[in-house]
Design an enzyme around this catalytic site. Structure first.
Site, PDB file in Angstrom:
ATOM      1  N   ASP A 142      77.562  43.643  50.661  1.00  0.00           N
ATOM      2  CA  ASP A 142      76.225  43.123  50.913  1.00  0.00           C
ATOM      3  C   ASP A 142      76.374  41.746  51.549  1.00  0.00           C
ATOM      4  OD1 ASP A 142      73.455  42.579  50.683  1.00  0.00           O
ATOM      5  OD2 ASP A 142      73.364  43.713  48.799  1.00  0.00           O
ATOM      6  N   ASP A 243      71.341  41.817  54.109  1.00  0.00           N
ATOM      7  CA  ASP A 243      70.169  41.373  53.367  1.00  0.00           C
ATOM      8  C   ASP A 243      69.122  40.770  54.309  1.00  0.00           C
ATOM      9  OD1 ASP A 243      69.060  40.878  50.657  1.00  0.00           O
ATOM     10  OD2 ASP A 243      69.202  38.766  51.232  1.00  0.00           O
ATOM     11  N   GLU A 285      68.450  45.414  55.983  1.00  0.00           N
ATOM     12  CA  GLU A 285      67.205  45.456  55.215  1.00  0.00           C
ATOM     13  C   GLU A 285      66.094  44.843  56.070  1.00  0.00           C
ATOM     14  OE1 GLU A 285      65.440  43.954  50.898  1.00  0.00           O
ATOM     15  OE2 GLU A 285      66.693  42.640  52.094  1.00  0.00           O
ATOM     16  N   HIS A 359      67.806  47.861  43.888  1.00  0.00           N
ATOM     17  CA  HIS A 359      67.792  46.898  42.782  1.00  0.00           C
ATOM     18  C   HIS A 359      66.519  46.047  42.750  1.00  0.00           C
ATOM     19  CE1 HIS A 359      69.038  44.884  46.361  1.00  0.00           C
ATOM     20  NE2 HIS A 359      68.826  43.715  45.782  1.00  0.00           N
ATOM     21  N   ASP A 360      65.646  46.180  43.743  1.00  0.00           N
ATOM     22  CA  ASP A 360      64.393  45.411  43.786  1.00  0.00           C
ATOM     23  C   ASP A 360      63.185  46.263  43.413  1.00  0.00           C
ATOM     24  OD1 ASP A 360      65.743  43.153  44.799  1.00  0.00           O
ATOM     25  OD2 ASP A 360      65.409  43.766  46.878  1.00  0.00           O
TER      26      ASP A 360
END
Ligand code: TEU
Ligand code: CA
Length: 582
Positions: A142, A243, A285, A359-360
């Protein structure tokens, strides 16, 4: 200088010379145009490995704890590689494990070329890359390139003075204390501007105050980033997740956060200087992506990325001008419309990522499924629906078990976003129950409770005190209970992964939505040469008539969300069926 002189191999030095040459070209603007033309020619991405791959996301601090300090770690992941191979996945996307003060659970990096001691060492990372390889699994890192931690050496220097060589690595604006340049807000609450008296300026932060935004306008910063990425590529990683990549080209003076005018110029340079040197998967993302933009990002000529995470199917219930915490009903017809549009528009012109969870986000079975009576059936239904589509599927840890949301009291939450919004909304006069209802529905910790391995203490995640509470339903929902059970959610995911390897129609079949107007059923076909896949899903808790019974005649039933056979002409609550004509 600390960053430039250490941790570099000989071959890095050669690359640096080449990079310096590029730097000159960039300044003149000459060679880059040539590069772009060369890149624009092919369809390099047509036969890439990641088009038939399934990627599994691990949130390391919640996956498996090897040293019983209550926090998951790299050795914990190594100990679960057999489980992941049994599931059948091709790659692991690891949420950040680099050195970090953990203000935002690692999305605030203070050293991009070292591992946080909480997770292990660089040696552990090398071991993970090697051992995962033996299990035919690639490791995807990431990359947090929009911002660093305020504890990063660059920022420590940058805030010393305006003349410091690192000052321009970040986004600064002059001002006077108490009067920020404009009213922009940070994603986790509060102003996006923070005053630093030593330099008499504000720095810009789109996330927490400990996550200062990096200044991509500065070619020196960009070069540092490329060197760092190339260093990781040499370590043998299989790719990167980027990200909030659509926020790197921010222009705060014009209040632009995502999709800034320079975004795709930066991305093409980034890709050219790093990713294109190896056979990697890259996924950005991009909350603000539309199908048009996604075609740029995932252009088959390989000039930018492999694909993006877009969030249109996630944000369906978002009320314009309101926050995600303002709850609204889920619009089913819109869900079909959005998926169909992305499937159709990117066909042959880009590539989709397929995901329900990360994870969000809250757990999908608690959102679109039913996490009570029909938990197993609805978790399988959602899996079948998603994995039949075109794109690269992502499974978030625990999704393959049908893990659910939690309903903790506020003291048990750990996420910075949740804690900030709780405080902010209390101050604004919201009722406590209302705030908690939003947190239970949408809070990021829903996804971050420890992985449920077995029915032992703390679900087998740790023998210590876990950093966040385990979901109390772990005795019922856990990996040990599901791995040997042919009717489990786990077995359904396992089957879907195998089917994708077995039948090319999963990768290349053309998508067509059926029963567009139907209020309960989501149905579609995927067609290629002489093969057809047909998926039909009942999204609700009532039995309904199946209007496709005729069409499925003579087709093989590959998979169903129910263990017991039903009637051809009806679909039970949350029943999904996948058929194949070969
Ligand atoms: O998230 C980007 C983002 O804008 C949202 O997902 C955010 O976390 C929140 O849900 C908005 O309500 C990425 C990471 O995935 C997230 O974990 C990080 O906190 C964030 O960037 C900052 O790095
Ligand atoms: Ca640990």
């Amino acid at each position: 200088m600390r960053i430039c002189s250490r941790k570099k191999s000989d071959s890095d030095l050669g690359k640096e010379a080449k990079a310096r040459k590029h730097e000159i070209c960039r300044e003149t603007g000459l060679c880059r145009e040539g590069d772009m033309q060369r890149m624009g020619k092919g369809r390099e991405n047509d036969n890439k490995w990641w088009k038939s791959a399934v990627i599994y996301q691990i949130y390391p601090r919640s996956f498996a704890d090897s040293n019983q300090d209550g926090i998951g770690d790299l050795q914990g992941i190594i100990s679960k590689l057999d489980y992941l191979e049994e599931l059948g996945i091709d790659a692991i996307w690891l949420s950040p494990v680099c050195k970090s003060p953990q203000d935002d659970n690692g999305y605030d990096i203070s050293d991009y070329q070292d591992i946080d001691p909480m997770f292990g060492t660089l040696r552990d990372m090398e071991e993970l890359i090697g051992k995962a390889g033996e299990h035919h699994i690639r490791i995807i890192l990431d990359l947090v390139l929009n911002h660093s931690s305020d504890e990063h050496f660059w920022f420590q220097e940058a805030k010393k003075s305006r003349e410091n060589p690192y000052h321009d690595y970040y986004v600064w604006r002059d001002g006077t204390e108490g009067a920020p340049p404009n009213g922009m807000r940070a994603a986790f609450g509060g102003s996006a501007w923070e005053w630093v008296p030593e330099v008499g300026q504000y720095y810009f932060h789109q996330f927490s105050v400990k996550q200062p935004d990096l200044n991509w306008e500065n070619p020196k910063l960009r070069q540092e980033i490329y060197d760092m990425i190339n260093w990781w590529i040499q370590k043998g990683v299989g790719g990167f997740r980027l990200d909030v990549i659509d926020q790197i080209a921010k222009e705060p003076d014009r209040q632009i956060t995502n999709n800034g005018p320079q975004l795709h110029t930066y991305l093409r340079e980034l890709s050219w200087e790093t990713f294109q040197k190896a056979d990697l998967v890259t996924v950005g993302e991009a909350w603000g992506a539309t199908p048009e933009l996604a075609k740029l990002y995932s252009n088959p000529d390989n000039s930018e990325l492999s694909m993006v995470f877009q969030f249109e199917h996630i944000c369906l219930d978002q009320i314009p001008g309101k926050e995600k915490w303002d709850l609204a009903p889920l619009p089913f017809r819109k869900l079909k419309e959005v998926f169909a549009r992305w499937q159709t528009q990117l066909y042959n012109e880009g590539w989709n990522s397929l995901f329900w969870n990360n994870h969000d986000l809250p757990r999908i079975v608690s959102r679109w499924g039913n996490d009570g009576e029909y938990r197993t059936e609805s978790a399988k239904m959602l899996a079948i629906l998603l994995h039949g589509m075109q794109g690269t599927p992502y499974i978030y840890q625990g999704e393959e078990l049908g893990m659910t949301n939690v309903r903790f009291a506020i003291e048990d939450y750990r996420d910075i976003e949740t804690l900030n919004i709780y405080k902010e909304r209390l101050e604004k006069g919201y009722k406590e129950e209302e705030i908690m209802r939003s947190i239970h529905a949408k809070g990021r910790d829903n996804a971050r409770t420890p992985m449920q391995w077995d029915d032992g203490e703390h679900a087998g995640f740790t023998r210590g005190e876990p950093w966040i509470r385990v979901n109390p339903n772990y005795r019922e929902i856990n990996a040990a209970k599901q791995t040997g059970d042919a009717q489990s959610v786990f077995a359904c995911y396992q089957r879907l992964i195998r089917l994708r390897k077995e039948y090319p129609v999963f990768t290349d079949g053309e998508f067509r939505l059926l029963l567009e107007e139907d209020e309960a059923l989501f149905a579609y076909t995927r067609t290629s040469a002489d093969t057809q896949l047909l998926v039909v899903c009942n999204f609700f808790g009532q039995t309904v008539r199946c209007p496709l019974a005729e069409q499925t005649e003579g087709m093989e039933l590959l998979l169903c969300s129910y263990a017991a056979q039903g009637q051809e002409a009806v679909l039970r609550p949350y029943e999904a069926r996948m058929y194949l004509k070969n």
